[in-house]
Motif scaffolding. Structure first.
Motif, PDB file in Angstrom:
ATOM      1  N   ASP A  32       0.851  -1.180   0.000  1.00  0.00           N
ATOM      2  CA  ASP A  32       0.000   0.000   0.000  1.00  0.00           C
ATOM      3  C   ASP A  32       0.893   1.238   0.000  1.00  0.00           C
ATOM      4  OD1 ASP A  32      -2.582   1.263   0.159  1.00  0.00           O
ATOM      5  OD2 ASP A  32      -2.150   1.724   2.261  1.00  0.00           O
ATOM      6  N   PRO A  33       0.651   2.183  -0.945  1.00  0.00           N
ATOM      7  CA  PRO A  33      -0.461   2.238  -1.894  1.00  0.00           C
ATOM      8  C   PRO A  33      -0.051   1.792  -3.303  1.00  0.00           C
ATOM      9  CG  PRO A  33       0.552   4.390  -1.719  1.00  0.00           C
ATOM     10  CD  PRO A  33       1.372   3.475  -0.850  1.00  0.00           C
ATOM     11  N   PHE A  34      -1.014   1.208  -4.022  1.00  0.00           N
ATOM     12  CA  PHE A  34      -0.814   0.922  -5.432  1.00  0.00           C
ATOM     13  C   PHE A  34      -2.141   1.010  -6.167  1.00  0.00           C
ATOM     14  CE2 PHE A  34      -2.136  -3.271  -4.042  1.00  0.00           C
ATOM     15  CZ  PHE A  34      -2.697  -3.888  -5.155  1.00  0.00           C
ATOM     16  N   GLU A  35      -2.058   1.182  -7.481  1.00  0.00           N
ATOM     17  CA  GLU A  35      -3.226   1.159  -8.348  1.00  0.00           C
ATOM     18  C   GLU A  35      -2.982   0.148  -9.454  1.00  0.00           C
ATOM     19  OE1 GLU A  35      -3.862   4.928 -10.328  1.00  0.00           O
ATOM     20  OE2 GLU A  35      -2.005   4.765 -11.498  1.00  0.00           O
ATOM     21  N   VAL A  36      -4.028  -0.223 -10.157  1.00  0.00           N
ATOM     22  CA  VAL A  36      -3.927  -1.206 -11.232  1.00  0.00           C
ATOM     23  C   VAL A  36      -4.479  -0.599 -12.517  1.00  0.00           C
ATOM     24  CG1 VAL A  36      -4.566  -3.517 -12.027  1.00  0.00           C
ATOM     25  CG2 VAL A  36      -4.184  -3.101  -9.583  1.00  0.00           C
ATOM     26  N   VAL A  37      -3.698  -0.688 -13.577  1.00  0.00           N
ATOM     27  CA  VAL A  37      -4.103  -0.210 -14.899  1.00  0.00           C
ATOM     28  C   VAL A  37      -4.090  -1.397 -15.858  1.00  0.00           C
ATOM     29  CG1 VAL A  37      -3.624   1.400 -16.785  1.00  0.00           C
ATOM     30  CG2 VAL A  37      -3.009   2.022 -14.428  1.00  0.00           C
ATOM     31  N   VAL A  38      -5.239  -1.710 -16.429  1.00  0.00           N
ATOM     32  CA  VAL A  38      -5.332  -2.804 -17.398  1.00  0.00           C
ATOM     33  C   VAL A  38      -5.580  -2.219 -18.782  1.00  0.00           C
ATOM     34  CG1 VAL A  38      -6.678  -4.801 -18.154  1.00  0.00           C
ATOM     35  CG2 VAL A  38      -6.137  -4.506 -15.732  1.00  0.00           C
ATOM     36  N   VAL A  39      -4.682  -2.522 -19.700  1.00  0.00           N
ATOM     37  CA  VAL A  39      -4.815  -2.119 -21.099  1.00  0.00           C
ATOM     38  C   VAL A  39      -5.151  -3.388 -21.878  1.00  0.00           C
ATOM     39  CG1 VAL A  39      -3.687  -1.023 -23.074  1.00  0.00           C
ATOM     40  CG2 VAL A  39      -3.089  -0.316 -20.738  1.00  0.00           C
ATOM     41  N   ALA A  40      -6.389  -3.495 -22.357  1.00  0.00           N
ATOM     42  CA  ALA A  40      -6.841  -4.776 -22.896  1.00  0.00           C
ATOM     43  C   ALA A  40      -7.761  -4.603 -24.092  1.00  0.00           C
ATOM     44  CB  ALA A  40      -7.558  -5.572 -21.807  1.00  0.00           C
ATOM     45  N   ASP A  41      -7.891  -5.699 -24.850  1.00  0.00           N
ATOM     46  CA  ASP A  41      -8.815  -5.752 -25.973  1.00  0.00           C
ATOM     47  C   ASP A  41     -10.242  -5.869 -25.446  1.00  0.00           C
ATOM     48  OD1 ASP A  41      -8.794  -8.324 -25.016  1.00  0.00           O
ATOM     49  OD2 ASP A  41      -8.254  -9.275 -26.900  1.00  0.00           O
ATOM     50  N   PRO A  42     -11.248  -5.731 -26.318  1.00  0.00           N
ATOM     51  CA  PRO A  42     -12.647  -5.783 -25.836  1.00  0.00           C
ATOM     52  C   PRO A  42     -12.982  -7.049 -25.064  1.00  0.00           C
ATOM     53  CG  PRO A  42     -12.572  -4.902 -28.067  1.00  0.00           C
ATOM     54  CD  PRO A  42     -11.184  -5.367 -27.746  1.00  0.00           C
ATOM     55  N   ALA A  43     -12.470  -8.214 -25.502  1.00  0.00           N
ATOM     56  CA  ALA A  43     -12.763  -9.462 -24.792  1.00  0.00           C
ATOM     57  C   ALA A  43     -12.179  -9.434 -23.387  1.00  0.00           C
ATOM     58  CB  ALA A  43     -12.210 -10.651 -25.575  1.00  0.00           C
TER      59      ALA A  43
END
Length: 412
Positions: A32-43
């Protein structure tokens, strides 16, 4: 000491189920602290809605076959002081971030990299490596119990693996992030070379572990048999243009082609490829090299300030627990573990049979760390094939082996 805010960036394309499992693992991080970034296709974006933590994740749609561009987009949306990368087919140990980010207490450290375990959860895919002037990786000898800060020799770099690496955000911005000319393969190696050329230090952190599955994608099957070599050829051409003297290009390419041909032939001998696949794959390798020889190169222009503010991920405060088990009562113990995970615990089930079977470790889709093997079998692949011991001693040995990575209390 205050821990630096971190952004965990996950790039995913064509592997929605793997992404869900990765997110479940990330949700168990003890940091702590952290954030999550997801870069993904539509599926991938659609599939992750079924994961309980999805509402706490920055979701960035992206549907191009270019991992460098996807990672740069992740950097654009990441608001952490440190930006961390993990592949969608990998799962981090609960203490991963704590270990991986600790060396950033030293101002000279611009990047860190951890160790990567393979499919059996025991053997290492990658440990400590450097990069030579021609892009070739070589092993390094570092202390297995603590981080080592390294300054590479002239013309060399310290290797960070794409599925387990972290960088200061401002350094990534200054260097232009990942070069979009590397659609796949050598993308982090190029960044490592540019980090070294800029005079930055890299720390290698053995205890910062992730488990990497090698899930299938458009370029390789789940058994690591290649489907296409175009991007490998293209990336080598780009790497040569950026880092290798032109007088050496032809000889190096000849060697690289021969290495790829031998790799493909080994798969054919094992029956994984048909004879006609060899010619097709080698043609694609050459076509990629030709395209990479004229592809536009150069880093991206990344914003100094993130596109959105820091989105703090809920910290995992519950303890990490081990449930000793054996085959006769495994089903009951495993269901108990699943129930505990749903309540927020981090649970490892160690099921030991009265045998000499080799051990395997798996992070299940239910969020349980599962270790199975024989009471007298190997977990350390360098250990004797058979070693007589009691159940209590073996359980304590296995518990100690993973305690620092999994956040197990010393008094348990």
């Amino acid at each position: 000491m205050t821990q630096p805010p971190a952004s965990v960036v996950i790039v995913s394309r064509g592997r929605a189920e793997a992404l869900k499992r990765c997110l479940i693992g990330v949700s168990q991080l003890q940091y702590d602290p952290f954030e999550v970034v997801v870069v993904a296709d539509p599926a991938g974006i659609a599939a992750m809605q079924g994961v309980p933590c999805a509402g706490h994740v920055k979701q960035v749609p992206f549907d191009e076959a270019n991992i460098s561009s996807a990672r740069n987009l992740g950097v654009t949306h990441a608001a952490g002081e440190i930006i961390v990368f993990i592949d969608d087919d990998a799962v981090p140990e609960p203490q991963w971030l704590l270990h991986l980010l600790a060396p950033f207490d030293h101002p000279e450290v611009a990047a860190t990299g951890g160790f990567v375990r393979g499919r059996n959860g025991i053997s290492f895919q990658w440990k400590a490596r450097g990069v030579g002037p021609l892009g070739d990786a070589f092993d390094l000898d570092v202390n297995a119990e603590q981080a080592t800060i390294l300054h590479p020799a002239q013309g060399q770099a310290i290797k960070t693996e794409g599925t387990n690496m972290a960088f200061r955000r401002d350094v990534l911005v200054d260097l232009g992030g990942f070069d979009p000319a590397f659609h796949y393969f050598l993308d982090e190696t190029d960044l490592n070379m540019r980090l070294a050329q800029a005079g930055h230090a890299t720390a290698l952190v053995p205890l910062a572990e992730v488990h990497h599955g090698f899930a299938e994608n458009a370029l390789r099957r789940a058994d690591r048999v290649p489907r296409d070599l175009f991007d490998i050829g293209a990336s080598w051409a780009v790497f040569q243009r950026k880092h290798v003297p032109s007088a050496l290009h032809a000889d190096q390419w000849k060697r690289l082609k021969e290495d790829e041909r031998k790799r493909v032939l080994r798969h054919m001998v094992r029956g994984s490829l048909e004879p006609q696949d060899v010619g097709r794959l080698m043609r694609r390798l050459n076509e990629g090299y030709a395209e990479g020889s004229v592809r536009a190169i150069g880093g991206a222009s990344l914003p100094r300030h993130p596109a959105a503010g820091f989105q703090r991920f809920p910290a995992r405060g519950r303890p990490s627990i081990v449930i000793p088990s054996r085959p006769i009562r495994f089903a009951k113990d495993y269901q108990n573990a699943v129930d505990m995970v749903k309540k927020g615990d981090i649970v490892t089930v160690m099921s030991l049979s009265p045998s000499a079977m080799f051990h395997k470790v798996l992070f299940t889709k239910d969020g349980v760390w599962l270790q199975k093997g024989g009471l007298f079998g190997r977990s350390d692949r360098n250990a004797p094939l058979f070693r007589l011991t009691s159940r209590s001693r073996r359980l304590e040995k296995e518990r100690s082996r993973v305690a620092r990575q999994r956040g197990l209390r010393e008094d348990c």
